[in-house]
Write an enzyme that holds these catalytic residues in place. Structure first.
Site, PDB file in Angstrom:
ATOM      1  N   ASP A  64      27.818   5.704  46.296  1.00 45.57           N
ATOM      2  CA  ASP A  64      27.988   5.453  44.864  1.00 45.57           C
ATOM      3  C   ASP A  64      26.745   4.848  44.207  1.00 45.57           C
ATOM      4  O   ASP A  64      26.813   4.234  43.145  1.00 45.57           O
ATOM      5  CB  ASP A  64      29.205   4.571  44.610  1.00 45.57           C
ATOM      6  CG  ASP A  64      29.055   3.158  45.164  1.00 45.57           C
ATOM      7  OD1 ASP A  64      28.109   2.917  45.947  1.00 45.57           O
ATOM      8  OD2 ASP A  64      29.872   2.300  44.811  1.00 45.57           O
ATOM      9  N   GLU A  65      25.594   5.038  44.823  1.00 47.60           N
ATOM     10  CA  GLU A  65      24.355   4.526  44.232  1.00 47.60           C
ATOM     11  C   GLU A  65      23.191   5.423  44.618  1.00 47.60           C
ATOM     12  O   GLU A  65      23.044   5.806  45.774  1.00 47.60           O
ATOM     13  CB  GLU A  65      24.071   3.105  44.712  1.00 47.60           C
ATOM     14  CG  GLU A  65      22.841   2.495  44.086  1.00 47.60           C
ATOM     15  CD  GLU A  65      22.624   1.043  44.496  1.00 47.60           C
ATOM     16  OE1 GLU A  65      21.599   0.477  44.079  1.00 47.60           O
ATOM     17  OE2 GLU A  65      23.454   0.467  45.223  1.00 47.60           O
TER      18      GLU A  65
END
Length: 182
Positions: A64-65
């Protein structure tokens, strides 16, 4: 696992035992890792599209990054508002991610990874932030918000760092290294 409890705010990386003390009725939900992997792959495709469009590259940090470095030439945009143009790219990325995944995204734009990450953190869960002036951006920001600044490091920095003024970059370079000081 996701943590959910009404009217209680949980910090990132909080120990489960601490969370349960704050909220004894805590409900734990298991992640759907296969779904995370699928969505993460779709998001990566979107990011690679923009990296390709602007001769950049994508650095995936986790599911998620990610960081997207782009190179914008004056002929890529009209007028003198580079920050407005960068904001519009960030908004396009967010809209594309939502269109393909129905997931919201926070996008931070900065001159380095630290500023981009802090910008994204500031506008979570669903917005864009373009950091134009790091001095203005850092005004009032808690040092604890900076990644990797733990308790001991905070004690070293706190008495000195905001007193550096115009010499901040040079002073921080000796503490944090050249890339993170800029």
């Amino acid at each position: 696992m996701q943590l959910y409890c009404k009217n209680v705010w949980f910090m990132n990386e909080m120990f489960l035992g601490d969370a349960i003390q704050l909220c004894p009725d805590l409900l734990l939900l298991h992640y759907d890792f296969e779904c995370f992997e699928e969505v993460s792959a779709v998001v990566a495709e979107v990011l690679h599209k923009y990296a390709g469009k602007y001769n950049g590259y994508v650095e995936v940090v986790s599911c998620d990054e990610a960081y997207v470095e782009i190179y914008v030439e004056p002929e890529d945009y009209t007028g003198n508002d580079i920050y407005g143009f960068l904001y519009s790219i960030a908004e396009e990325i967010r809209k594309d991610i939502f269109k393909h995944t129905e997931c919201t995204a926070s996008v931070g734009v900065g001159q380095n990874k630290l500023l981009a990450k802090l910008g994204a953190e500031r506008v979570k869960p669903d917005a864009c932030c373009v950091v134009k002036d790091w001095r203005h951006f850092f005004d009032g920001l808690s040092l604890r918000k900076i990644p990797d600044v733990g308790y001991k490091f905070l004690k070293k920095l706190e008495p000195h760092v905001w007193d550096l003024g115009d010499e901040a970059e040079k002073g921080l370079e000796g503490i944090l290294g050249h890339g993170n000081a800029r």
